[in-house]
Structures are given as structure tokens and as C-alpha cells.
Design a protein around this motif. Sequence first.
Motif, short mmCIF file in Angstrom:
data_model
loop_
_atom_site.label_atom_id
_atom_site.label_comp_id
_atom_site.label_asym_id
_atom_site.label_seq_id
_atom_site.Cartn_x
_atom_site.Cartn_y
_atom_site.Cartn_z
N TRP A 105 -0.75 2.01 9.96
CA TRP A 105 0.33 2.68 9.20
C TRP A 105 1.62 2.72 10.00
N GLY A 142 -12.70 4.41 4.55
CA GLY A 142 -11.69 4.54 5.60
C GLY A 142 -12.32 5.03 6.89
N SER A 143 -11.71 4.62 8.00
CA SER A 143 -12.26 4.99 9.31
C SER A 143 -11.14 5.33 10.29
N GLY A 144 -10.05 5.95 9.76
CA GLY A 144 -8.96 6.41 10.63
C GLY A 144 -9.29 7.77 11.21
N SER A 145 -8.28 8.42 11.81
CA SER A 145 -8.48 9.74 12.44
C SER A 145 -9.13 10.73 11.48
N THR A 146 -8.70 10.69 10.22
CA THR A 146 -9.20 11.66 9.25
C THR A 146 -10.70 11.48 9.05
N ALA A 205 -10.55 8.47 2.52
CA ALA A 205 -9.85 8.80 3.78
C ALA A 205 -8.96 7.62 4.10
N THR A 206 -8.14 7.27 3.11
CA THR A 206 -7.41 6.00 3.16
C THR A 206 -5.95 6.16 3.57
N GLY A 207 -5.62 7.29 4.15
CA GLY A 207 -4.32 7.42 4.79
C GLY A 207 -3.14 7.68 3.86
N ARG A 244 -13.58 -0.69 7.04
CA ARG A 244 -12.98 -2.03 6.99
C ARG A 244 -12.66 -2.50 8.41
N THR A 245 -12.23 -1.56 9.25
CA THR A 245 -11.84 -1.92 10.62
C THR A 245 -12.41 -0.88 11.59
N LYS A 273 -3.70 0.44 16.92
CA LYS A 273 -3.67 1.48 15.89
C LYS A 273 -3.57 2.80 16.64
N ARG A 274 -3.26 3.86 15.95
CA ARG A 274 -3.21 5.16 16.61
C ARG A 274 -4.58 5.47 17.22
N ARG A 288 -3.77 -4.09 11.88
CA ARG A 288 -3.12 -3.48 10.70
C ARG A 288 -3.04 -1.98 10.97
N PRO A 347 -6.77 3.52 -2.42
CA PRO A 347 -6.89 2.07 -2.25
C PRO A 347 -6.87 1.33 -3.58
P1 NA7 Z 1 -5.19 5.93 8.54
O1 NA7 Z 1 -5.22 6.05 10.00
O2 NA7 Z 1 -4.08 5.19 7.90
O3 NA7 Z 1 -6.59 5.32 8.09
C1 NA7 Z 1 -6.82 4.86 6.77
C2 NA7 Z 1 -8.18 4.20 6.73
O4 NA7 Z 1 -8.45 3.78 5.39
C3 NA7 Z 1 -8.26 2.96 7.61
O5 NA7 Z 1 -9.53 2.92 8.19
C4 NA7 Z 1 -8.08 1.83 6.59
O6 NA7 Z 1 -8.67 0.61 6.97
C5 NA7 Z 1 -8.81 2.41 5.40
N1 NA7 Z 1 -8.42 1.78 4.15
C6 NA7 Z 1 -7.20 1.83 3.56
N2 NA7 Z 1 -7.23 1.13 2.42
C7 NA7 Z 1 -8.46 0.61 2.32
C8 NA7 Z 1 -9.11 -0.24 1.35
N3 NA7 Z 1 -8.44 -0.69 0.30
N4 NA7 Z 1 -10.39 -0.59 1.56
C9 NA7 Z 1 -11.04 -0.14 2.65
N5 NA7 Z 1 -10.51 0.67 3.59
C10 NA7 Z 1 -9.23 1.03 3.41
O7 NA7 Z 1 -5.20 7.38 7.85
P2 NA7 Z 1 -5.83 8.74 8.38
O8 NA7 Z 1 -5.68 9.73 7.28
O9 NA7 Z 1 -7.18 8.53 8.93
O10 NA7 Z 1 -4.92 9.14 9.59
C11 NA7 Z 1 -3.52 9.20 9.45
C12 NA7 Z 1 -2.92 9.92 10.60
O11 NA7 Z 1 -3.09 11.33 10.41
C13 NA7 Z 1 -3.51 9.67 11.93
O12 NA7 Z 1 -3.09 8.53 12.55
C14 NA7 Z 1 -3.10 10.90 12.70
O13 NA7 Z 1 -1.78 10.76 13.13
C15 NA7 Z 1 -3.14 11.97 11.68
P3 NA7 Z 1 -7.87 -0.42 7.95
O14 NA7 Z 1 -7.92 0.20 9.31
O15 NA7 Z 1 -6.48 -0.50 7.40
O16 NA7 Z 1 -8.61 -1.67 7.83
#
Ligand code: NA7
Length: 485
Positions: free
Chosen positions: A451, A177-181, A336-338, A201-202, A288-289, A449, A144
Motif C-alpha cells: 500500500w 489478506g495477510s497484512g498487519s491487520t 483484511a484487505t487493507g 496471497r503474499t 512491505k510494512r 506489492r 477485493p
Molecule cells: P495491508 O497491509 O494493505 O494488507 C492487505 C492484505 O490483503 C495483503 O495481504 C494483501 O495481499 C491482501 N489482499 C488484498 N487484496 C487481495 C485480493 N484481491 N486477494 C487476496 N488477497 C488480497 O492492510 P492491513 O489492514 O493489514 O494493514 C494496513 C496498515 O494498517 C498496516 O500496514 C499498519 O500500518 C496498520 P498482498 O500482500 O497485496 O498480496
Amino acid sequence: MTNPTPLRVAIIGAGMSGILAAIKLREAGFTEVRIFEKAVRLGGTWRDNTYPGLTCDVPSQHYCYSFELNAEWSRLFSPGAEILAYLESVATKHAVTGLMQFGKELVKATFRDHEWHLEFADGTKAIADVVIAATGVLHHPVLPEIAGREAFAGAAFHTARWDPNVDLNGKRVGIIGSGSTAIQLVPAIVDQVSALTLFQRTAQWVLPLPNPPFTEEQKTHFRQHPDTMSHAYQQWLDRIRTTIARAVIGDREQLEKIAVACWDNLTNSVPDPTLRAKLTPDYQVACKRLIMSETFYAAIQRPNAHVETTPIERIEPRGIRLTDGQLQELDVLIYATGFDAHRFVRPVDVVGSAGLRLEDAWQAAPKTHRSLSIPGFPNFFMLIGPNSPIGNFSLIMVAELQLAYLLQLLAPLRDGTCRAIEPTPEACAAFNREIRDAMKDTVWVSGCRSWYLDKNGQPILWPWTLERFQHEMSAPNLNEYAFLN
Ligand code: NA7
């Protein structure tokens, strides 16, 4: 017509789709096949990701090659290390590991005199007639843009660059980060660390899918009755195809069912109204996924876990400074920012005919013809390219369908009918117009928002049914291609 010299095929990347391409090309009788892999080992995303809790979010009985069903999966959603071992065993069984050259990072590919001239980071070169970019989707980790990132005094790393030497025991750990990872990682480490802060963040919608182990009896049954594995493969496909895959492209009824399941999961699992409010998304389910987890909500309610929703101001040596002035002190910081899912084969400098650079052709956005090829780039093909059906399907299945199409497309090259093939600009433009028009019915553009979206807000996914994809991939329409001599 018979081509006297066999076609030289260069596959870029020894991940899931590169291994598949090599197996299928060899089966089809291609003798000059090489795989160039930049790392020292095969496996792609399953090699790069080793974080605790890693599983695939597609059931293992379906996330596998259709021609190599596996009776040994330990769980419904098996761990990443098992998937890596599976890929290694399939590559060995089909004798394609010998085709792999490791430590070969492609930096430039130039089409000249009907050949692709390949240049690698180590200074070596190679020549091929056909290039297949099997370079993956979630391959480039994103850190990030937060001020002070370099200042942090403790260990800090991205989840796709997990550092096994950092002991998390008793440490104060922050996850951004709060995605799948992140949602997989939290339950895996929460009992090990002294304090865990999830910087969210989300909020995410979470579908509570259990992950039971397969019993020894079940595995014995699968071994003795391989037809039950074929049945399970198809059953999972049908389940995905008729539920989530329909929901995301406009089936309101299916979407509502998933929304109810996620909402029930949240309300039944998180009694505290303050925490529940923090964990409640403000966008449509599956925009989102969708996240599959039966363990995240319990884990984040452990006494040592905390969800931080106050935005991050900057990173300091001792931890994370929030916009309200508070400092969250940390020993270890995990990103865990994707991933940047929009690079595809880039940063390789791909130069097509007439000096056209891929970077320029894709300046506005990555566009291909049927996810596989690009006008002006003869004999250059991609697997899991832009607008492949990547939302919740098994990418292995998707790559298999694409490869079957590609093999048919290579036939006139192979028999010497022509020396180069590329899609016509008209066919490519028509395909992309159709894609763009269909996207407005999808949930991915409903306001979140993710990926999935490119810099113009366009999803990089397939906006139609799997049946349509299967049909389109069953045979190329040769009118969409130019055959060059
Ligand atoms: P994701 O799903 O892209 O999640 C990335 C997370 O990181 C997401 O929660 C983002 O918040 C957060 N993020 C990214 N940049 C920032 C900054 N600058 N500040 C705060 N938070 C941030 O990646 P994953 O690795 O979890 O998963 C990817 C794929 O792998 C998944 O979909 C599966 O297919 C397997 P946001 O939601 O954008 O507000």
C-alpha cells in the motif's frame, strides 16, 4: 500589521491530527477554529477499527502527543480501544471537543473570493479562510475484486467495519489478506473459532516483538516521575530512527540485522517445512510494512488453523472456491484487505483558484509541496499528506512537526500581510523531483506489492532521514511560497 478579523480555520476530520491541529491553533491564539467530522464521534482510525487483537505497531510510550505523555498505558503496544480513550481524554482536557461538529461530511470545497466555501453531505454550508485537511491515511477500506463477493451466504465484513453482532464462537472463519491487520486478528480469534483459514496471497516478514503489560509499580513510577515518560518517548524515537527508519532508506547493515531477526523468528517458530515454505516471503524484508508479532506463528500452527495459498477463483454462497477447484466452506468471511492509502482528502471535490480541481491536479499521482500544500490551492493544507514519513514512525510525532511548520506559514495570513498563501509550482516540482530521485535507494521499490506504492509504483513515503524531516519542518523557506493579496 494586525488583521482586524480573526482567521477562520476549518479542520476536516477529528482524528489524531485534527485534534492536534485544534489544540495547537487554540494555544497559538486562533479563536475561530472549527472541526468538521463526518462520523458521530472523534477518533479517526482508532474509532473505525475495533477488530479483536487491534494494537498500534508503534510503542504506546511514543505513539502519543509529546505534550500529553500517558502513565496509564496497559502494554508496550496498547490496544486500539485504549488509544481511542486516550484521544478522547486529550481532546476533553484541551477543550477542543466543543469545536467539533459531527455528522458533517465535506463533499465539496471551493476557493472563491479569497474564501473556502464548504459544502456538506447534509446540505449545509460553511465558509473558512483556511482549510486543514486532517483526513488520515488508512481511512478508505478496500474490498477485493473477487467474483461472487455478493453471493456469500454468511456474514462478511471488512476488518475496519467489524460487526460486533457476529458471534465467531464455533464458526468456520475465513480471513482474506495477510497484512498487519490479519496477523493481529488471527491470534485473537483462533481459539474461539472451530476452523480458521487464512487466505494468503503474499507471505510476510514478521519481527517477534513482545508486548508485555506495564506493572502497577511501573505505572506508579511513571506518574510520580514524569521525566521517565519523556525519556521513554525519546528512547523509542531514537530506537526507531536508528534502526528500521535507516534500514528502509538504504542502510544495508540495519536491513540485514532485521532480515536475520525475521528469518530466525520464522525458522525457530515454524518447524514444519511445508508450512514454513508457505510463510517464507520471496521479497526483501521491510519492502512491505514490517509486521510486529510474537504470537502469529504460534497461532497459525494451532490444529484448527490453516494457511491457504492456492489462489481464490471466486466467492460462492457456501465459501471460497480456489483455482484448483476445491471449495473452502465458511460461515464467516473477513476481509483484511487493507485500505486505499492514495485518496488522502479525496473523494472531497476540492476546487482551487481558477477552477482547478484536485482530482485533475492529482490525475497522475498525489503530489504536494512538503506534504502540506498544493500549487493552485491557496490556504489549503494537509496533515500526513503524500510523502510524509509514515513508515514505522509515530504519525502523531509527524503531525506535530508538520503543524509547527504550518503555524509559521499561517503567520503572514494572520497578521494581514497577505490574504492567501500557496506553494510555487517550481518549488513543488523541485521537491517532487528530489523525492523521486531519492526513492531508488529505498527498500520499498525493491520488488513487492504494498500500500506504500502508488499506481505508478512510486512510494508515498519520505525517502530520507527523520533528522532531515525535522530540519525541513523547523521553519518554512518562504521563497517556496507565493503570497497573494
Ligand atoms: P495491508 O497491509 O494493505 O494488507 C492487505 C492484505 O490483503 C495483503 O495481504 C494483501 O495481499 C491482501 N489482499 C488484498 N487484496 C487481495 C485480493 N484481491 N486477494 C487476496 N488477497 C488480497 O492492510 P492491513 O489492514 O493489514 O494493514 C494496513 C496498515 O494498517 C498496516 O500496514 C499498519 O500500518 C496498520 P498482498 O500482500 O497485496 O498480496
